[in-house]
Design an enzyme around this catalytic site. Structure first.
Site, PDB file in Angstrom:
ATOM      1  N   HIS A 144       0.821  -1.204   0.000  1.00 35.45           N
ATOM      2  CA  HIS A 144       0.000   0.000   0.000  1.00 35.45           C
ATOM      3  C   HIS A 144       0.863   1.265   0.000  1.00 35.45           C
ATOM      4  CE1 HIS A 144      -3.186  -2.755   1.285  1.00 35.45           C
ATOM      5  NE2 HIS A 144      -4.052  -1.789   1.048  1.00 35.45           N
ATOM      6  N   ASN A 176       7.980  -4.402   3.526  1.00 26.57           N
ATOM      7  CA  ASN A 176       6.564  -4.048   3.626  1.00 26.57           C
ATOM      8  C   ASN A 176       5.958  -4.454   4.960  1.00 26.57           C
ATOM      9  OD1 ASN A 176       3.895  -3.261   2.754  1.00 26.57           O
ATOM     10  ND2 ASN A 176       3.489  -5.418   2.321  1.00 26.57           N
TER      11      ASN A 176
END
Length: 295
Positions: A144, A176
């Protein structure tokens, strides 16, 4: 002057006047890339041409809040209820994502993202659109840019962040799921402290010196049938006001495994480095001499 040239010159001036008329019009019609998408008429925000807002309407007031200090660029913009995306059709990822985050967005201490699927951005023409199949078996996470955890107060807004134009290939374990997640948590902590913040996030493709010839080269992987580009680095900038002073914190992280013991402070960087590398100007409606840089 020949009649043909007169007509030609008149045609040029007419086209120029038409373009100028569009540029000065209070309302703009913007076509989405996908031919099956409807045309939207929306108010401009000091030159901002809003893009296709997915399947959810976007009020001008919220877009105005996101755009309060300007956007880094005006390339292929798309609006969502809580963030604005500048989409890079060539690389199949975003140039940047801009958010205006408040305590209200974070009022829930926990959120449930189970069962939420990543979805294609149907406002992007299918020639230039990333798909879930591109990420399958690639070894990269769908990372994201506008974090899902930023909108835990509203399950529908969490879902909005799962559009693939808000995603880029990121190393999973060690990045991440770890250091990048730590940076996202830091931004939410700062919002809790000061009340609101503007956050800009995006990918970078930075050069490295080729050991074989000593030349600077930009090399990066592409994944999937659509050749989604894998950034070499990611940046995140947070702007906020505290006691009448604006502060800016800029981070740049390599898209690789980062040891846990390395503190976030190691990745702070002068925002000018990000601006020059990404080809953007950050918060250009706020003079830089009015911002205190946290280095």
């Amino acid at each position: 002057m020949s009649t043909v040239f007169k007509k030609f010159r008149t045609g040029i001036f007419s086209a120029g006047a038409f373009a100028l008329g569009l540029a000065t019009e209070r309302h703009f019609h913007l076509y989405a890339d996908a031919p099956d998408q409807p045309i939207h008429s929306v108010d401009t925000v000091d030159g901002f041409l809003p893009g296709k807002p997915g399947n959810v309407g976007v009020t001008e007031s919220y877009t105005s809040r996101i755009a309060r200090f300007g956007f880094p660029t005006l390339d292929s913009l798309r609006s969502y209820p809580n963030f604005v995306v500048s989409y890079d059709r060539r690389n199949r990822i975003s140039n940047w994502v801009m958010e205006h985050l408040t305590r209200e967005n974070l009022k829930s201490d926990s959120y449930d993202r189970k069962g939420i699927e990543f979805v294609e951005d149907k406002s992007v023409h299918h020639f230039f659109r990333a798909t879930n199949q591109d990420y399958k078996g690639s070894g990269y996470d769908r990372g994201h840019l506008a974090a899902a955890g930023n909108y835990r107060s509203n399950p529908e807004h969490i879902k909005e962040t799962f559009v693939l134009s808000n995603v880029a290939p990121q190393v999973g374990k060690g990045f991440n799921r770890d250091k990048w997640n730590e940076l996202e948590q830091y931004c939410r902590k700062k919002v809790h402290e000061v009340g609101q913040a503007w956050i800009c996030t995006g990918p970078l493709f930075l050069p490295q010196r080729d050991p074989s010839n000593g030349k600077l080269m930009i090399k990066y992987e592409v994944i999937g049938h659509n050749h989604v580009s894998v950034p070499t680095h990611f940046f995140k900038i947070i702007l906020y006001e505290s006691r009448g002073t604006y502060f800016m914190e800029s981070f740049m992280l390599p898209n690789t495994v980062i040891p846990d013991e390395k503190p976030l402070n190691m990745f702070r960087i002068d925002p000018e480095v990000i601006e020059r590398s990404a080809g953007i100007i950050l918060f250009n409606r706020l003079p830089r001499n009015q911002i205190k840089l946290i280095k």
